[in-house]
Design a protein around this motif. Structure first.
Motif, mmCIF file in Angstrom:
data_model
loop_
_atom_site.group_PDB
_atom_site.id
_atom_site.type_symbol
_atom_site.label_atom_id
_atom_site.label_comp_id
_atom_site.label_asym_id
_atom_site.label_seq_id
_atom_site.Cartn_x
_atom_site.Cartn_y
_atom_site.Cartn_z
ATOM 1 N N GLN A 17 0.846 -1.189 0.000
ATOM 2 C CA GLN A 17 0.000 0.000 0.000
ATOM 3 C C GLN A 17 0.883 1.241 0.000
ATOM 4 O O GLN A 17 1.675 1.443 0.912
ATOM 5 C CB GLN A 17 -0.902 -0.001 1.239
ATOM 6 N N PRO A 18 0.768 2.100 -1.014
ATOM 7 C CA PRO A 18 1.630 3.283 -1.069
ATOM 8 C C PRO A 18 1.276 4.279 0.023
ATOM 9 O O PRO A 18 0.150 4.321 0.525
ATOM 10 C CB PRO A 18 1.338 3.859 -2.460
ATOM 11 N N LEU A 19 2.256 5.073 0.371
ATOM 12 C CA LEU A 19 2.045 6.122 1.357
ATOM 13 C C LEU A 19 1.263 7.279 0.736
ATOM 14 O O LEU A 19 1.382 7.567 -0.462
ATOM 15 C CB LEU A 19 3.389 6.640 1.870
ATOM 16 N N ASP A 20 0.458 7.897 1.555
ATOM 17 C CA ASP A 20 -0.280 9.079 1.110
ATOM 18 C C ASP A 20 0.610 10.290 1.364
ATOM 19 O O ASP A 20 0.571 10.889 2.439
ATOM 20 C CB ASP A 20 -1.604 9.185 1.880
ATOM 21 N N LEU A 21 1.414 10.615 0.366
ATOM 22 C CA LEU A 21 2.421 11.669 0.515
ATOM 23 C C LEU A 21 2.001 12.946 -0.207
ATOM 24 O O LEU A 21 1.423 12.894 -1.299
ATOM 25 C CB LEU A 21 3.773 11.224 -0.059
ATOM 26 N N LYS A 22 2.339 14.061 0.407
ATOM 27 C CA LYS A 22 2.257 15.344 -0.270
ATOM 28 C C LYS A 22 3.693 15.815 -0.458
ATOM 29 O O LYS A 22 4.417 16.005 0.519
ATOM 30 C CB LYS A 22 1.479 16.361 0.560
ATOM 31 N N VAL A 23 4.101 15.961 -1.714
ATOM 32 C CA VAL A 23 5.491 16.280 -2.024
ATOM 33 C C VAL A 23 5.554 17.606 -2.787
ATOM 34 O O VAL A 23 4.959 17.740 -3.864
ATOM 35 C CB VAL A 23 6.149 15.162 -2.871
ATOM 36 N N VAL A 51 8.207 17.146 2.309
ATOM 37 C CA VAL A 51 7.345 15.954 2.294
ATOM 38 C C VAL A 51 6.423 15.970 3.502
ATOM 39 O O VAL A 51 6.850 16.264 4.627
ATOM 40 C CB VAL A 51 8.195 14.658 2.312
ATOM 41 N N THR A 52 5.167 15.636 3.275
ATOM 42 C CA THR A 52 4.187 15.477 4.352
ATOM 43 C C THR A 52 3.618 14.068 4.277
ATOM 44 O O THR A 52 3.100 13.651 3.237
ATOM 45 C CB THR A 52 3.042 16.499 4.224
ATOM 46 N N VAL A 53 3.749 13.332 5.397
ATOM 47 C CA VAL A 53 3.203 11.971 5.502
ATOM 48 C C VAL A 53 1.917 12.046 6.319
ATOM 49 O O VAL A 53 1.903 12.623 7.413
ATOM 50 C CB VAL A 53 4.219 11.019 6.182
ATOM 51 N N SER A 54 0.850 11.464 5.801
ATOM 52 C CA SER A 54 -0.463 11.575 6.451
ATOM 53 C C SER A 54 -0.478 10.904 7.823
ATOM 54 O O SER A 54 0.289 9.970 8.083
ATOM 55 C CB SER A 54 -1.544 10.949 5.578
ATOM 56 N N ARG A 55 -1.379 11.374 8.669
ATOM 57 C CA ARG A 55 -1.541 10.776 9.998
ATOM 58 C C ARG A 55 -1.992 9.325 9.894
ATOM 59 O O ARG A 55 -1.582 8.477 10.700
ATOM 60 C CB ARG A 55 -2.570 11.588 10.802
ATOM 61 N N ALA A 56 -2.789 9.043 8.879
ATOM 62 C CA ALA A 56 -3.277 7.668 8.705
ATOM 63 C C ALA A 56 -2.114 6.707 8.468
ATOM 64 O O ALA A 56 -2.104 5.582 8.992
ATOM 65 C CB ALA A 56 -4.264 7.612 7.540
ATOM 66 N N ASP A 57 -1.136 7.134 7.694
ATOM 67 C CA ASP A 57 0.028 6.272 7.439
ATOM 68 C C ASP A 57 0.870 6.089 8.704
ATOM 69 O O ASP A 57 1.369 4.991 8.980
ATOM 70 C CB ASP A 57 0.903 6.877 6.335
ATOM 71 N N ILE A 58 1.010 7.155 9.486
ATOM 72 C CA ILE A 58 1.771 7.039 10.731
ATOM 73 C C ILE A 58 1.101 6.019 11.652
ATOM 74 O O ILE A 58 1.765 5.126 12.207
ATOM 75 C CB ILE A 58 1.867 8.410 11.438
ATOM 76 N N ASP A 59 -0.225 6.145 11.814
ATOM 77 C CA ASP A 59 -0.954 5.219 12.694
ATOM 78 C C ASP A 59 -0.869 3.793 12.177
ATOM 79 O O ASP A 59 -0.770 2.845 12.963
ATOM 80 C CB ASP A 59 -2.411 5.664 12.811
ATOM 81 N N ARG A 60 -0.921 3.636 10.853
ATOM 82 C CA ARG A 60 -0.833 2.287 10.269
ATOM 83 C C ARG A 60 0.519 1.655 10.561
ATOM 84 O O ARG A 60 0.605 0.480 10.944
ATOM 85 C CB ARG A 60 -1.075 2.377 8.759
#
Length: 501
Positions: free
Chosen positions: A30-36, A50-59
């Motif tokens: 599953q790819p990361l939900d990144l804002k680049v 780069v911004t990594v979503s909170r959902a990815d951190i929790d996962r």
């Protein structure tokens, strides 16, 4: 992008090893939900936020704790039996560090795969400054050097000139003399020095009356020119012809723009040669034992044939270099983008190594290589910039045409270099590997193949071959010194006064 030590976490606590999540638990496909966000300070530089979503951190946190649960050891509970909340509290620091590293590494990998740019260096990322937040997204930024974006110039159908030559017995005689000179013996001479004689000299270099560089008992062949690592003395033969033991000869040279001592760049330095001894070169006789010793040659005719082959390799080198020069000029006409100073500085040494390897595989003697090496050092900034732009263009052509290194390419190159140096191919390879130059050799092979592809599509006009005259003696001495790398220059009178005290 290469994984760095800072982005790995293999630490163990006394209670439990912090394990990497399994493929099933981490759902790594599953790819990361990144804002680049990518800024372009220059053609070869990118600043990436780069911004990594909170959902990815929790996962990732959930995967890490889930992988830990079966073996987690918490006081008062059997291994794997402690409540999850207690496990999370006890191992939070370790897991957070692990997850931060995994998120950074996976983010960099995903950005690289998405192909927003072609990296040519490791990201300049301050890992200590990155923190995994308790709430909200993870943000980090880094700088990276990249291959510039450009429209590939037209490379098929170029009009080029190519030198041609049939080597004569006179050519072979001249080169054979140079070859035998490597095995000759220097014998003392009582008379005055003449061109092609050798002198042993103490060399002292002064700027504004102060000694900035010196060396003792340098053995120098009297040739038309003398090349230092940071300067060139024209008319060296004229200066030294007629000199006798005990005499001093003086000359003035201008320190080059790329000299290691920045303070003396472009300034004049007085060079004094104190002649200690004069010697002449006595060439060896072509006996059967000597022919066997230098290459297992069965006869003088076999040696002459080897010399002819070496001349043909040098002609091939001249053809390649002339074609390469023309191709580079034509292909880089539109390459007006600037290169980062840091990249150029780091690449200087690599470009020099590449050029030296090319000369070795083409059969040039060590004295010829030293002379060309000094010239390359003195023009390093300009030549490196051009070579880098050329490399980016050739790399693009290689990718488009599917050109790469094949089995046996390395062995062929190493064998040719070993012939020049007289060392075994195994030893040459070991030296390249030890110095980290195998990637330089790979680039050299690929670039040569691309050049061959370009030449195969080119239209050639033949012209006479004018071999470069071997009229320069080279010495590994910087007349301007090495700045901060050498002791502070001291005036001779101050030196003597200090000694008297």
């Amino acid at each position: 992008m290469a994984e760095t030590d800072e982005t790995r976490d293999d630490e163990e606590t006394t209670d439990v090893a912090v394990q990497e999540p399994t493929a099933e638990a981490s759902d790594e496909d599953q790819p990361l939900d990144l804002k680049v966000d990518i800024e372009k300070p220059s053609a070869c530089e990118r600043h990436v936020s780069v911004t990594v979503s909170r959902a990815d951190i929790d996962r990732y946190l959930d995967d890490a704790y889930s992988a830990m649960m079966p073996n987690a050891a918490v006081p008062g509970f059997r291994a794997g039996r402690a409540p999850r909340k207690l496990v999370e509290q006890r191992f939070k620091t370790e897991v957070v560090d692990q997850v931060k590293g995994s998120l950074l590494m996976d983010s960099l990998t995903q950005i690289s795969k998405e192909g927003s740019f072609a990296a040519i260096s490791e990201p300049d990322l301050n890992l200590e400054a990155v923190e995994l937040p308790d709430d909200g997204p993870l943000t980090f930024e880094f700088d990276i050097e990249v291959r510039p974006d450009f429209d590939l110039p037209k490379w098929k159908g170029l009009k080029l000139k190519q030198p041609k030559h049939e080597f004569t017995d006179e050519d072979i005689d001249s080169n054979l003399k140079q070859t035998l000179g490597r095995y000759g013996q220097l014998v003392p001479h009582d008379g005055a020095a003449a061109e092609d004689d050798y002198i042993t000299a103490n060399v002292t270099c002064k700027a504004d009356g102060k000694v900035v560089s010196e060396d003792e008992e340098l053995v120098l062949r009297i040739r038309e020119n003398l090349s230092f690592t940071d300067a060139r003395l024209e008319g060296f033969a004229k200066l030294m012809t007629g000199a006798k033991s005990g005499e001093k000869k003086n000359a003035t040279v201008t320190v080059g723009p790329n000299a290691p001592n920045e303070e003396l760049r472009g300034k004049d330095v007085e060079v004094e040669f104190e002649v200690v001894e004069i010697k002449k070169l006595k060439l060896p006789e072509l006996t059967e034992d000597f022919l066997q010793e230098i290459g297992n040659f069965e006869s003088e005719g076999a040696l002459r044939e080897a010399v002819k082959q070496n001349l043909e390799r040098q002609l091939e080198y001249a053809q390649q270099q002339q074609a390469r020069g023309q191709i580079t000029e034509l292909l880089t006409e539109s390459a007006t983008w600037d290169l980062p100073p840091g990249l150029l500085k780091r690449q200087n040494a690599r470009e020099l190594e590449r050029a030296i390897m090319e000369l070795r595989r083409s059969g040039f003697s060590e004295s010829e290589i030293r002379a060309r090496e000094n010239t390359l050092r003195q023009n390093s900034a300009e030549s490196t910039a051009k070579a880098l732009k050329e490399h980016f263009i050739l790399e693009r052509i290689a990718e488009d045409e599917g050109i790469d290194v094949e089995d046996g390419d390395f062995e062929k190159e190493i064998f040719l270099m070993s012939m020049q140096s007289g060392e075994s191919p195994r030893r040459v390879r070991a030296q390249l590997e030890k110095r980290g130059l195998m990637d330089v050799l790979r680039n050299q092979i690929v670039e040569r193949k691309v050049m061959e592809a370009v030449q195969a599509e080119a239209n050639f006009t033949e012209e006479p071959y004018n071999a470069t005259k071997d009229d320069t003696e080279a010495v590994q001495l910087a007349v301007g010194g090495r700045g901060a790398e050498i002791p502070q220059a001291v005036d001779k009178q101050e030196e003597e006064a200090a000694a008297e005290e």
